[in-house]
Structures are given as C-alpha cells and as structure tokens.
Design a protein around this motif. Structure first.
Motif, PDB file in Angstrom:
ATOM      1  N   ASP A  36      33.858  46.977  41.841  1.00  0.00           N
ATOM      2  CA  ASP A  36      34.580  45.964  41.072  1.00  0.00           C
ATOM      3  C   ASP A  36      33.823  45.555  39.808  1.00  0.00           C
ATOM      4  OD1 ASP A  36      36.537  46.106  43.013  1.00  0.00           O
ATOM      5  OD2 ASP A  36      35.950  44.229  44.004  1.00  0.00           O
ATOM      6  N   ASP A  40      35.203  45.671  36.010  1.00  0.00           N
ATOM      7  CA  ASP A  40      35.201  44.495  35.135  1.00  0.00           C
ATOM      8  C   ASP A  40      34.301  44.654  33.908  1.00  0.00           C
ATOM      9  OD1 ASP A  40      36.924  43.258  36.916  1.00  0.00           O
ATOM     10  OD2 ASP A  40      35.351  42.090  37.896  1.00  0.00           O
ATOM     11  N   GLN A  46      39.805  51.670  39.148  1.00  0.00           N
ATOM     12  CA  GLN A  46      39.252  51.510  40.497  1.00  0.00           C
ATOM     13  C   GLN A  46      38.779  52.866  41.033  1.00  0.00           C
ATOM     14  OE1 GLN A  46      39.158  48.811  42.885  1.00  0.00           O
ATOM     15  NE2 GLN A  46      39.428  47.411  41.184  1.00  0.00           N
TER      16      GLN A  46
END
Length: 84
Positions: A36, A40, A46
C-alpha cells in the motif's frame, strides 16, 4: 508489468524511510502495508506493488524475521535492507 529499469535499492530505501520504527510487523500484514505504501508513494497499481514486494523479498531487500507458518512468530518484524 514492472519496468526493468526500477532501482530496487532506491525503492527499498524509500520504503524504509517512509515506514515508522519497528514497522512493518507480521508477514501478510507487513506485505500489505509495504504494498500500500508503494501504491500511495510511488503511484504503482496494487498488482505492480505486490509484484515488486515479492521481487524485493526474493532478492533479499526485504526479509521476514519470523516464520509465517508458526503463529508464535508470525507477528515478527521485517528487515528492510537497501544494500542487499
């Protein structure tokens, strides 16, 4: 698809800098946190981030310090080593 020109050492260093002291903890939780963070911080999808985490683990940049198959040590920390 992950580009061949990604600098895994630098990516590992960036990941280590972004994580707090003692993080991440747990095998699957730790992989999820790191995935994650790559999504970000670096804008990977993903799937790309998950593949990168797996590659970094296979190449020794990320090493789980416990045994994910044993509950008593499944909450161990990860060693994040940019110079692997």
């Amino acid at each position: 698809m992950i580009p061949e020109d990604i600098d895994l050492r630098q990516l590992t260093a960036d990941l280590k800098d972004a994580l707090g002291p003692g993080e991440p903890v747990g095998y699957l939780r730790g992989k999820s946190v790191m995935r994650d963070m790559l999504v970000d911080l670096k804008g990977f999808s993903q799937q790309e981030a998950e593949e990168l985490i797996d590659t970094m683990e296979l190449q020794g940049f990320l090493r789980f310090l416990g045994d994910p198959t044993e509950r008593s040590v499944a909450d161990a920390q990860w060693d994040i080593t940019p110079h692997a």
